[in-house]
Design an enzyme around this catalytic site. Sequence first.
Site, PDB file in Angstrom:
ATOM      1  N   TYR A  64       0.834  -1.196   0.000  1.00 40.07           N
ATOM      2  CA  TYR A  64       0.000   0.000   0.000  1.00 40.07           C
ATOM      3  C   TYR A  64       0.873   1.252   0.000  1.00 40.07           C
ATOM      4  O   TYR A  64       0.516   2.278  -0.591  1.00 40.07           O
ATOM      5  CB  TYR A  64      -0.921   0.009   1.224  1.00 40.07           C
ATOM      6  CG  TYR A  64      -1.864  -1.161   1.304  1.00 40.07           C
ATOM      7  CD1 TYR A  64      -2.355  -1.780   0.153  1.00 40.07           C
ATOM      8  CD2 TYR A  64      -2.285  -1.666   2.537  1.00 40.07           C
ATOM      9  CE1 TYR A  64      -3.215  -2.862   0.231  1.00 40.07           C
ATOM     10  CE2 TYR A  64      -3.158  -2.742   2.624  1.00 40.07           C
ATOM     11  CZ  TYR A  64      -3.614  -3.342   1.468  1.00 40.07           C
ATOM     12  OH  TYR A  64      -4.466  -4.402   1.543  1.00 40.07           O
ATOM     13  N   LYS A 103     -17.566   1.599   2.950  1.00 42.98           N
ATOM     14  CA  LYS A 103     -18.352   1.569   4.182  1.00 42.98           C
ATOM     15  C   LYS A 103     -18.064   0.246   4.925  1.00 42.98           C
ATOM     16  O   LYS A 103     -17.688  -0.739   4.302  1.00 42.98           O
ATOM     17  CB  LYS A 103     -19.847   1.730   3.881  1.00 42.98           C
ATOM     18  CG  LYS A 103     -20.467   0.604   3.030  1.00 42.98           C
ATOM     19  CD  LYS A 103     -20.854  -0.582   3.872  1.00 42.98           C
ATOM     20  CE  LYS A 103     -20.961  -1.836   3.067  1.00 42.98           C
ATOM     21  NZ  LYS A 103     -20.970  -3.054   3.929  1.00 42.98           N
ATOM     22  N   ASP A 184     -21.726  -4.639   8.510  1.00 45.85           N
ATOM     23  CA  ASP A 184     -21.807  -5.072   7.114  1.00 45.85           C
ATOM     24  C   ASP A 184     -23.174  -4.882   6.488  1.00 45.85           C
ATOM     25  O   ASP A 184     -23.271  -4.469   5.336  1.00 45.85           O
ATOM     26  CB  ASP A 184     -21.394  -6.547   6.996  1.00 45.85           C
ATOM     27  CG  ASP A 184     -19.913  -6.700   6.720  1.00 45.85           C
ATOM     28  OD1 ASP A 184     -19.534  -6.641   5.544  1.00 45.85           O
ATOM     29  OD2 ASP A 184     -19.140  -6.833   7.675  1.00 45.85           O
TER      30      ASP A 184
END
Length: 333
Positions: A64, A103, A184
Amino acid sequence: MIMGEFAGKKLKWGIMGTGRVADQFTKDLVHVTNGEGFAVGSRTQDKADQFAKEHGLPRAYGSYEQLLQDPEVDVIYVATPHPQHHDNVMAALKAGKAVLCEKPFMVNSAELEEMIKLAGKRGLFLMEAMWTRFLPAIVKTREWIKEGRIGEIRLVKAEFGFCTDQNPEGRLMNPQLGGGALLDAGVYPLSFASMVFGTHPVRIHSVVNFGKTGVDEQFSVLLDYGVGRSASLHGAIRLNLTNDAYVYGTEGMIHVPSFVNARTATLQVDGAEDEVFQDDRISTGYAFEAEEVGKCLLRGDKESSHISLGESLTIMGLLDQIRDQWKLKYPFE
């Protein structure tokens, strides 16, 4: 007026993560007019190379950090597991990148406050990837509400539930990975209610069912917004629900089938013929949130008016309050 630093260019997206949602989002970038997939970062070079090949991305990085160091990457899409969002977004902001974070934004409001503060200090764009908010059928729903087509809003009903397997090592069933129904599945109906009422509830009532692995497998929440307004919301990861949303007003109602990935919305006004909105898009639907990010960056905006950082923080605070009622704390908090 277009006046941002990105004016006149097509944004180059950097994808952080190579999972299922990252795959769907990147596929949808071909439908975005103001941006394009450019680079991917993964924890291994092999995964990055494979992802880049599948999506036609010119650059692939085995970390990353390398992705964030690329000076040609304009905006980062963070699609890593929930517990990693904080560190990943903070690193991207420190690298001077605009960020769209999948999200739920964070696992708690304290982490989100820290991110918002850094974005403001650095003057960088930041947005929660609540893709449902930008689907045409949901946009039409907001228009109908704003126009007062169903009168004064009194009740919202929304649910999102699916049946996953009980693999204790799977992300959804693993407390160490922020698994469970609330983050979730539940974030969708809670965000929908926030969109409709535009304020924090005055009272919260909830019930929850915990599974063998310790995660919340099913819950129901009743939100009292005062003066006769309420929301009945449900989420589950071990129970298939209809996944519809309803908005009831004093003069009619709006029904959004499968609202998380809405393709239709129906307006029913007392004494009038039903009005049906049909979305004939060819994309999965992630293109709309990416397009919004592009519009904001081209204008020089630091957040979206359709899902502001303030609203995301309010929703995150609501998730915290619900978990407090359940006495649920994630092992990594």
